[in-house]
Enzyme design. Sequence first.
Site, PDB file in Angstrom:
ATOM      1  CG  ASP A 276      -1.926  -1.195   1.117  1.00  0.00           C
ATOM      2  OD1 ASP A 276      -2.231  -1.633  -0.009  1.00  0.00           O
ATOM      3  OD2 ASP A 276      -2.374  -1.680   2.174  1.00  0.00           O
TER       4      ASP A 276
ATOM      5  CB  ALA B 222     -18.920  -4.435  -5.805  1.00  0.00           C
ATOM      6  CG  ASP B 223     -21.338  -2.380 -11.454  1.00  0.00           C
ATOM      7  OD1 ASP B 223     -22.464  -2.811 -11.810  1.00  0.00           O
ATOM      8  OD2 ASP B 223     -21.068  -1.173 -11.407  1.00  0.00           O
ATOM      9  CB  ILE B 224     -24.060  -6.079 -13.324  1.00  0.00           C
ATOM     10  CG1 ILE B 224     -23.651  -4.942 -14.277  1.00  0.00           C
ATOM     11  CG2 ILE B 224     -25.195  -5.623 -12.409  1.00  0.00           C
ATOM     12  CD1 ILE B 224     -24.723  -4.592 -15.307  1.00  0.00           C
TER      13      ILE B 224
ATOM     14  CE  LYS C  96     -11.104  -4.993  -0.120  1.00  0.00           C
ATOM     15  NZ  LYS C  96      -9.770  -4.414  -0.324  1.00  0.00           N
TER      16      LYS C  96
ATOM     17  CE  LYS D 273      -4.038  -6.656  -0.048  1.00  0.00           C
ATOM     18  NZ  LYS D 273      -4.738  -5.411  -0.415  1.00  0.00           N
ATOM     19  CB  THR D 274      -1.232  -4.006  -6.639  1.00  0.00           C
ATOM     20  OG1 THR D 274      -2.102  -4.781  -7.485  1.00  0.00           O
ATOM     21  CG2 THR D 274       0.193  -4.479  -6.819  1.00  0.00           C
ATOM     22  CG  HIS D 275      -5.263  -1.385  -2.771  1.00  0.00           C
ATOM     23  ND1 HIS D 275      -6.484  -1.994  -3.004  1.00  0.00           N
ATOM     24  CD2 HIS D 275      -4.950  -1.693  -1.490  1.00  0.00           C
ATOM     25  CE1 HIS D 275      -6.881  -2.622  -1.902  1.00  0.00           C
ATOM     26  NE2 HIS D 275      -5.965  -2.478  -0.971  1.00  0.00           N
TER      27      HIS D 275
HETATM   28  P1  5BU Z   1      -2.457  -3.898   6.810  1.00  0.00           P
HETATM   29  O1  5BU Z   1      -1.555  -2.725   6.682  1.00  0.00           O
HETATM   30  O2  5BU Z   1      -1.685  -5.217   7.053  1.00  0.00           O
HETATM   31  O3  5BU Z   1      -3.550  -3.694   7.811  1.00  0.00           O
HETATM   32  O4  5BU Z   1      -3.114  -4.008   5.344  1.00  0.00           O
HETATM   33  C1  5BU Z   1      -4.120  -4.926   5.026  1.00  0.00           C
HETATM   34  C2  5BU Z   1      -4.391  -4.958   3.548  1.00  0.00           C
HETATM   35  O5  5BU Z   1      -5.393  -5.941   3.292  1.00  0.00           O
HETATM   36  C3  5BU Z   1      -4.895  -3.676   2.916  1.00  0.00           C
HETATM   37  O6  5BU Z   1      -4.293  -3.552   1.641  1.00  0.00           O
HETATM   38  C4  5BU Z   1      -6.399  -3.849   2.757  1.00  0.00           C
HETATM   39  O7  5BU Z   1      -6.899  -3.277   1.564  1.00  0.00           O
HETATM   40  C5  5BU Z   1      -6.533  -5.365   2.659  1.00  0.00           C
HETATM   41  N1  5BU Z   1      -7.765  -5.898   3.277  1.00  0.00           N
HETATM   42  C6  5BU Z   1      -8.017  -5.833   4.628  1.00  0.00           C
HETATM   43  O8  5BU Z   1      -7.228  -5.284   5.393  1.00  0.00           O
HETATM   44  N2  5BU Z   1      -9.154  -6.400   5.128  1.00  0.00           N
HETATM   45  C7  5BU Z   1     -10.094  -6.997   4.352  1.00  0.00           C
HETATM   46  O9  5BU Z   1     -11.089  -7.510   4.849  1.00  0.00           O
HETATM   47  C8  5BU Z   1      -9.815  -7.044   2.962  1.00  0.00           C
HETATM   48  C9  5BU Z   1      -8.663  -6.494   2.454  1.00  0.00           C
HETATM   49 BR1  5BU Z   1     -11.017  -7.858   1.837  1.00  0.00          BR
END
Ligand code: 5BU
Length: 264
Positions: A38, A95-97, A93, A60-62
């Site tokens: 993140d 969520a749409d049709i 994530k 895992k990316t955003h």
């Molecule tokens: P953390 O810094 O270890 O708290 O990050 C958790 C990551 O997992 C973060 O990128 C969230 O978008 C992702 N996540 C989450 O924390 N909880 C969930 O239920 C889901 C995704 Br689905």
Amino acid sequence: MQPDEAWGGRWRACAHPLSHRFMETACEKKSLVVLAADIPTVDGLVQLIDQVGPHVTALKTHVDMVESFSMDDWMRVVDAAKSHGMMIFEDRKFADIGRVSETQMGGLYDIRSWADLVTSHSVSGPDIVDGIAAAWDSVQRIGGVLMLAQMSSRGNLLDESYTDRTIEIGTSSPHVVGYIGNGSSPDEISSLREKAGEGRMIWTPGVNLSAEEGVLGQRYGHPSDAIIAGSDAVIVGTGIHKSEDPAGAAKAYADATWAALLSR
Ligand code: 5BU
């Protein structure tokens, strides 16, 4: 160690090829850690990936949190992950049709062209999975979906009947590799494992070696407890990227999860 020895029934029962790829990489790296990267800049992401790559099995990316996005720049992140043998998992994530989710797999970020896995809600029903799969098909790639069966954040609305119905969708689709479970609660993970059976993966965010509680409602559990309870991968963000020694932290998570898998 051979994957069938380390993973037992999970290795034999999971049919999706990407679940096998994950289990193999986990054995090579002795790590069940997925890095939640993140970080809002490409330079920061590439630096972090290079630091922790040897101890992390998937990235895992955003992608939509990256500032001044360009596809050329983003490919540096993709290449860095690939150079460390990490699968790329976009936590979109959806969520749409179905039809709209298919289109959203393309667009500005063109997720279908570089992500191996994506997350999806089940709130819109089963066709979302077919929409996502059709997008990978259109670019001749194989991908897998992890459906949100539980969440780690406090007060979330995913109750037990929602979890059950999500598993119904997942069980009947070959594109569903597995589920996201609540890593902060071993009881919830065990219950999810019982319902999901051996044939699907469970990946769990909400895991940290030290913090009791995260910011803004995030909850945490211990990585070993999550794996013992039936999770197959811990998703760790701040526990690694906010550490003063990200490589050392990633190794600590890797060691804890690998030992837990072997004892399981
Ligand atoms: P953390 O810094 O270890 O708290 O990050 C958790 C990551 O997992 C973060 O990128 C969230 O978008 C992702 N996540 C989450 O924390 N909880 C969930 O239920 C889901 C995704 Br689905």
